[in-house]
Design an enzyme around this catalytic site. Structure first.
Site, PDB file in Angstrom:
ATOM      1  N   HIS A 281       0.318 -13.695 -27.514  1.00 48.45           N
ATOM      2  CA  HIS A 281       0.378 -12.442 -26.753  1.00 48.45           C
ATOM      3  C   HIS A 281      -0.601 -12.413 -25.581  1.00 48.45           C
ATOM      4  CE1 HIS A 281       2.313 -10.100 -30.365  1.00 48.45           C
ATOM      5  NE2 HIS A 281       3.163 -10.882 -29.736  1.00 48.45           N
TER       6      HIS A 281
ATOM      7  N   CYS B 278      -0.967 -14.273 -12.322  1.00 53.63           N
ATOM      8  CA  CYS B 278      -0.460 -13.819 -11.025  1.00 53.63           C
ATOM      9  C   CYS B 278       1.021 -13.484 -11.147  1.00 53.63           C
ATOM     10  CB  CYS B 278      -0.659 -14.904  -9.965  1.00 53.63           C
ATOM     11  SG  CYS B 278       0.070 -14.413  -8.380  1.00 53.63           S
TER      12      CYS B 278
ATOM     13  N   LEU C 248      -5.213  -6.391 -45.781  1.00 50.46           N
ATOM     14  CA  LEU C 248      -5.960  -5.311 -46.429  1.00 50.46           C
ATOM     15  C   LEU C 248      -5.057  -4.485 -47.344  1.00 50.46           C
ATOM     16  CD1 LEU C 248      -8.830  -4.180 -46.460  1.00 50.46           C
ATOM     17  CD2 LEU C 248      -8.166  -2.625 -44.621  1.00 50.46           C
TER      18      LEU C 248
HETATM   19  P1  NAD Z   1      -1.861  -4.024 -36.385  1.00 44.99           P
HETATM   20  O1  NAD Z   1      -3.015  -3.208 -35.927  1.00 44.99           O
HETATM   21  O2  NAD Z   1      -0.485  -3.519 -36.202  1.00 44.99           O
HETATM   22  O3  NAD Z   1      -2.063  -4.336 -37.945  1.00 44.99           O
HETATM   23  C1  NAD Z   1      -3.294  -4.751 -38.435  1.00 44.99           C
HETATM   24  C2  NAD Z   1      -3.125  -5.107 -39.910  1.00 44.99           C
HETATM   25  O4  NAD Z   1      -4.365  -5.615 -40.356  1.00 44.99           O
HETATM   26  C3  NAD Z   1      -2.770  -3.925 -40.799  1.00 44.99           C
HETATM   27  O5  NAD Z   1      -1.732  -4.304 -41.696  1.00 44.99           O
HETATM   28  C4  NAD Z   1      -4.060  -3.641 -41.551  1.00 44.99           C
HETATM   29  O6  NAD Z   1      -3.841  -3.185 -42.881  1.00 44.99           O
HETATM   30  C5  NAD Z   1      -4.704  -5.004 -41.583  1.00 44.99           C
HETATM   31  N1  NAD Z   1      -6.160  -4.978 -41.665  1.00 44.99           N
HETATM   32  C6  NAD Z   1      -7.023  -4.052 -41.172  1.00 44.99           C
HETATM   33  N2  NAD Z   1      -8.285  -4.398 -41.455  1.00 44.99           N
HETATM   34  C7  NAD Z   1      -8.233  -5.571 -42.139  1.00 44.99           C
HETATM   35  C8  NAD Z   1      -9.209  -6.436 -42.721  1.00 44.99           C
HETATM   36  N3  NAD Z   1     -10.514  -6.165 -42.650  1.00 44.99           N
HETATM   37  N4  NAD Z   1      -8.778  -7.553 -43.354  1.00 44.99           N
HETATM   38  C9  NAD Z   1      -7.460  -7.841 -43.441  1.00 44.99           C
HETATM   39  N5  NAD Z   1      -6.498  -7.061 -42.932  1.00 44.99           N
HETATM   40  C10 NAD Z   1      -6.875  -5.945 -42.274  1.00 44.99           C
HETATM   41  O7  NAD Z   1      -2.065  -5.452 -35.741  1.00 44.99           O
HETATM   42  P2  NAD Z   1      -1.034  -6.568 -35.377  1.00 44.99           P
HETATM   43  O8  NAD Z   1      -0.026  -6.735 -36.458  1.00 44.99           O
HETATM   44  O9  NAD Z   1      -1.830  -7.729 -34.938  1.00 44.99           O
HETATM   45  O10 NAD Z   1      -0.347  -5.868 -34.115  1.00 44.99           O
HETATM   46  C11 NAD Z   1       0.043  -6.610 -33.140  1.00 44.99           C
HETATM   47  C12 NAD Z   1      -0.504  -6.270 -31.743  1.00 44.99           C
HETATM   48  O11 NAD Z   1      -1.810  -5.710 -31.626  1.00 44.99           O
HETATM   49  C13 NAD Z   1      -0.619  -7.572 -31.039  1.00 44.99           C
HETATM   50  O12 NAD Z   1       0.290  -7.559 -29.997  1.00 44.99           O
HETATM   51  C14 NAD Z   1      -2.033  -7.701 -30.507  1.00 44.99           C
HETATM   52  O13 NAD Z   1      -2.032  -8.273 -29.220  1.00 44.99           O
HETATM   53  C15 NAD Z   1      -2.517  -6.292 -30.478  1.00 44.99           C
HETATM   54  N6  NAD Z   1      -3.956  -6.109 -30.715  1.00 44.99           N
HETATM   55  C16 NAD Z   1      -4.861  -7.120 -30.641  1.00 44.99           C
HETATM   56  C17 NAD Z   1      -6.211  -6.900 -30.946  1.00 44.99           C
HETATM   57  C18 NAD Z   1      -7.201  -8.037 -30.849  1.00 44.99           C
HETATM   58  O14 NAD Z   1      -7.031  -8.936 -30.029  1.00 44.99           O
HETATM   59  N7  NAD Z   1      -8.234  -8.064 -31.693  1.00 44.99           N
HETATM   60  C19 NAD Z   1      -6.630  -5.643 -31.338  1.00 44.99           C
HETATM   61  C20 NAD Z   1      -5.684  -4.605 -31.405  1.00 44.99           C
HETATM   62  C21 NAD Z   1      -4.350  -4.853 -31.081  1.00 44.99           C
HETATM   63 ZN    ZN Z   2      -0.446 -16.366  -7.208  1.00 38.91          ZN
END
Ligand code: NAD
Ligand code: ZN
Length: 233
Positions: free
Chosen positions: A109, A117, A202
């Site tokens: 992602h 760009c 989690l």
């Molecule tokens: P999501 O937020 O939809 O889901 C997170 C999951 O992690 C949940 O099921 C939750 O229960 C679980 N969780 C929370 N704390 C936890 C822990 N301590 N240990 C284990 N599991 C835990 O996230 P997703 O499924 O990655 O959603 C996808 C989108 O979110 C992606 O496109 C991503 O780019 C974006 N995103 C990225 C970041 C980052 O780069 N850190 C942060 C927020 C969102």
């Molecule tokens: Zn360019």
């Protein structure tokens, strides 16, 4: 002769939660106080580039205040030690896997510390703010944007990911809600190719029913335990 299993690992926002980075669907279904459709779609970027760029500027700046946790460290250890095929596919746009030392890693992602760009398609390592209208170092078009895959855009590296899933003996999903496609479909793909499937999360995710095994708990505990188990087999 023992055959070393090929492993594909998918990670989501949950693996970075214990480092202090908010997950996507935090309290109220918001990401850092914003509706996802206001900061994570091509339409939002076109309608309010200042808001979208500022949102990712803040996320990029916040990386300076966080460090990889025990789960990132354990995956990096597995990456170094595992002599079979291994691929970590992350949906995260943070840089905590690489800072922990993971090498066999794909950001499907995009990445906060990269700019893309919209004119020529080149990518650049990026530190600091990225205001709308920043000129591309390659083609000079004022069309640099955060290198983030928005909803409605095609994730990166899909060919390599599907090829790895086809060869995977084990697919492990860590800290992802199973709500965002195509990543949420990887478990079914892995199953169709005959791989075993394990979820570390989690709580039960939308896709939990597709996994052979689900272990529930914080990634900072479950991932080091699983890595220890793999390395001591
Ligand atoms: P999501 O937020 O939809 O889901 C997170 C999951 O992690 C949940 O099921 C939750 O229960 C679980 N969780 C929370 N704390 C936890 C822990 N301590 N240990 C284990 N599991 C835990 O996230 P997703 O499924 O990655 O959603 C996808 C989108 O979110 C992606 O496109 C991503 O780019 C974006 N995103 C990225 C970041 C980052 O780069 N850190 C942060 C927020 C969102
Ligand atoms: Zn360019």
């Amino acid at each position: 002769m023992t055959v070393i299993p090929n492993i594909v690992i998918l990670t989501g926002a949950g693996i970075s939660a214990e480092s202090g980075i908010a997950t996507f669907r935090g309290p109220g279904g918001l990401w850092e106080g914003h509706r996802v459709e206001d900061v994570c779609t091509p339409e939002a970027l076109a309608a309010d580039p200042n808001l979208v760029h500022l949102f990712y500027d803040r996320r990029r700046a916040a990386l300076a205040d966080v460090v990889p946790n025990a789960a990132h460290a354990a995956l990096a250890r597995l990456d170094r030690a595992w002599s079979g095929e291994l691929l970590i596919v992350t949906q995260n746009v943070d840089d905590l896997h690489e800072r922990a030392g993971a090498v066999r890693l794909l950001h499907m992602h995009g990445a906060l510390k990269q700019a893309l760009c919209a004119g020529c398609g080149e990518r650049f390592d990026w530190q600091g703010d990225l205001p709308p209208g920043t000129a591309c170092p390659a083609c000079a078009t004022r069309a640099l944007r955060p290198d983030i895959v928005f909803f409605g855009e095609i994730p990166y590296h899909m060919d390599r990911i599907e090829a790895a899933l086809a060869e995977a003996d084990l697919f492990v999903s860590i800290g992802t809600s199973g709500a965002v496609y195509p990543a949420a479909g990887f478990v079914r793909m892995a199953r169709e190719y005959g791989g075993a499937t394990l979820e570390l999360n989690l709580d039960r995710s939308e896709g939990s029913g597709w996994f052979d095994e689900s272990r529930l708990g914080p990634a900072g505990q479950l991932v080091p335990e699983w890595v220890e188990q793999m390395l001591s087999r």
